[in-house]
Design an enzyme around this catalytic site. Structure first.
Site, PDB file in Angstrom:
ATOM      1  N   ASP A   1      10.858  -1.466  -3.670  1.00 42.12           N
ATOM      2  CA  ASP A   1      11.208  -1.427  -2.244  1.00 42.12           C
ATOM      3  C   ASP A   1      11.782  -2.762  -1.753  1.00 42.12           C
ATOM      4  OD1 ASP A   1      11.018   1.087  -1.137  1.00 42.12           O
ATOM      5  OD2 ASP A   1       8.893   0.916  -0.626  1.00 42.12           O
TER       6      ASP A   1
ATOM      7  N   LYS B   1      10.819  12.381  -4.207  1.00 42.45           N
ATOM      8  CA  LYS B   1      10.990  11.315  -5.202  1.00 42.45           C
ATOM      9  C   LYS B   1      10.541  11.793  -6.583  1.00 42.45           C
ATOM     10  CE  LYS B   1      10.421   7.770  -1.639  1.00 42.45           C
ATOM     11  NZ  LYS B   1       9.464   6.942  -0.874  1.00 42.45           N
TER      12      LYS B   1
ATOM     13  N   GLN C   1       3.795   4.104  -0.863  1.00 43.94           N
ATOM     14  CA  GLN C   1       4.367   4.865   0.253  1.00 43.94           C
ATOM     15  C   GLN C   1       3.777   4.399   1.584  1.00 43.94           C
ATOM     16  OE1 GLN C   1       6.840   7.316  -0.021  1.00 43.94           O
ATOM     17  NE2 GLN C   1       6.865   7.176   2.218  1.00 43.94           N
TER      18      GLN C   1
END
Lengths: 289, 289
Positions: free
Chosen positions: A120, A53, A97
């Site tokens: 997300d 990422k 994460q």
């Protein structure tokens, strides 16, 4: 007949090119897309994802912040960091994460993220907008959003088609069901409690099968309707170290379209994360994208 | 074989008895459950629903407020009224009767309701909690919640069963899918874009069929798996003035359980509204129910 392989790398490359242009346009208006990734502990798989990422965000010249916190981080410390990024006008997207160490309450952390920066798409209000199909501008989980991009790119029909979604995580299966329903597919959501015979019967009927279970060979060739589209979200490490998905290799003989693993859904997830970071940056500044 | 009729009136009566006890217990602690129903205009069906709600709330000795506004009510006036009930500590549940006149923005009104008082469960954050299956205490749309109560009352298996939900409104179909998935059913959501052959094939496989479409005879006997449970949410007025559901009369010969119309789902919806008003009153005051 052999299925057409859906080249996720090629589609992701094109998506990244569009994102780069959009990012440049925003930057020229004084808004540099800002992505903050928070990682707690040293899970090796997470470390790889975070590095990928970071690399992609760097290529796109985002304001990319990766914050690695020790395993001993407390809930209070993690929430304080989220609160800081919530306030920071240079950060438009916040990603925590997964998985977090066991002593941390992931749900509380997710709900502490400012919903407009929830890249997300896990905050209940964003999941509710998606499921209710209300509102125009809200974040959606990147893997299912990327799968929609793939299906559109390949001009695969969705409206009126029967889709079987196997796996019901909040990051993949559930938002996938909502996205497909919002585009008028008939969707079945299956999971660990679905009987094997039922799963086979439903799969044989399905025009599109999407599987995100994390178990090789959950979908075998005999479960596939000839010509169906198979989207394999699985990422399993074999004994020889190679990656494999949730779909048996033989399915390619029956399907019409299939995603390879690796090189299918995986590249789309990161490309979609970048796309959505730019979108969030634009929306937060009242700009078009 | 003839299906067992699920007696919604009897189950609703038992639920109301429990609700009455809970209401009394709250009242003895100084909390009288407060339900505000807002109706705009003079839709005759809405008037009947509202009157039934008012009557039942009165029987249970709630603080029941019915506010009837003229068709000419502006969005600003309606939002002001919602804001007043949001602030009012004696009101724990707010229901805006649908449909609103065309010039009003129903979505904005729904989202203006304080989520803790959103007794229809329509606010995105409540829909998101339900779909994500996170959190303990949040309101859920009363019709699907009432159907779960019926299924539990009749001890009908849910986990691992295949359920076909026909109709995807935000008040019935979508929350129903989420409730069933949260209890580990395999759920298919069908709607107007589902092909007739596909619908029949899915229905023939389903252990439970729930239909909320508003069209008589959408489910016919040949679509029913022998022994299946059929829940009919439809309420259609026939030429002779009588009520009929969405399921053909002949389905009773094949099904194992079936809800009559009237006397099935209908009474459960109002009883569940009452149940949930008490729950919201308790939760808002940190009390058990």
């Amino acid at each position: 007949m052999t299925a057409k392989l859906i080249d996720g790398r090629a589609i992701a490359k094109r998506l990244n090119e569009t994102t780069a242009k959009q990012s440049l346009a925003l930057t020229s208006q004084g808004v540099i897309p800002g992505l903050a990734v928070i990682m707690v502990g040293d899970d090796p798989a997470s470390a790889i994802y975070v590095r990928n990422k970071e690399r992609q965000a760097g290529k796109l010249q985002f304001n990319s912040v990766v914050k690695k916190l020790p395993t001993t981080t407390t809930q209070t410390e993690l929430l304080a960091l989220v609160a800081r990024y919530n306030q920071d006008p240079e950060i438009h997207a916040i990603l925590v994460q997964s998985p977090l160490p066991d002593h941390l309450d992931e749900e509380e952390v997710v709900q502490a993220i400012n919903p407009v920066k929830d890249v997300d798409g896990l905050h209940p209000i964003n999941l509710g907008r998606l499921f209710g199909n209300v509102g125009l501008h809200y974040p959606v989980a990147c893997t299912p959003k990327g799968i929609m991009t793939m299906l559109h790119d390949q001009k695969i029909n969705i409206s009126g088609q029967h889709v079987l979604m196997i796996g019901r995580s909040r990051l993949v299966g559930k938002p996938m069901v909502a996205l497909l329903n919002n585009e008028n597919a008939t969707v079945t959501l299956a999971h660990r409690h679905t009987g094997a015979d039922e799963l086979t019967a439903l799969s044989k009927m399905a025009d599109i099968v999407i599987v995100a279970v994390g178990q090789p060979n959950i979908v075998t060739a005999n479960m596939v309707k000839p010509g169906a589209t198979i989207i394999d979200v699985g990422m399993n490490r074999k004994a020889d170290g190679k990656l494999t998905g949730d779909v048996a290799d033989t399915a390619i003989e029956v399907a019409g379209y299939i995603t390879p693993v690796p090189g299918g859904v995986g590249p789309m997830t990161i490309a979609t994360l970048m796309q959505q970071t730019v979108q969030l940056a634009a929306w937060q500044n009242g700009l078009e994208v």
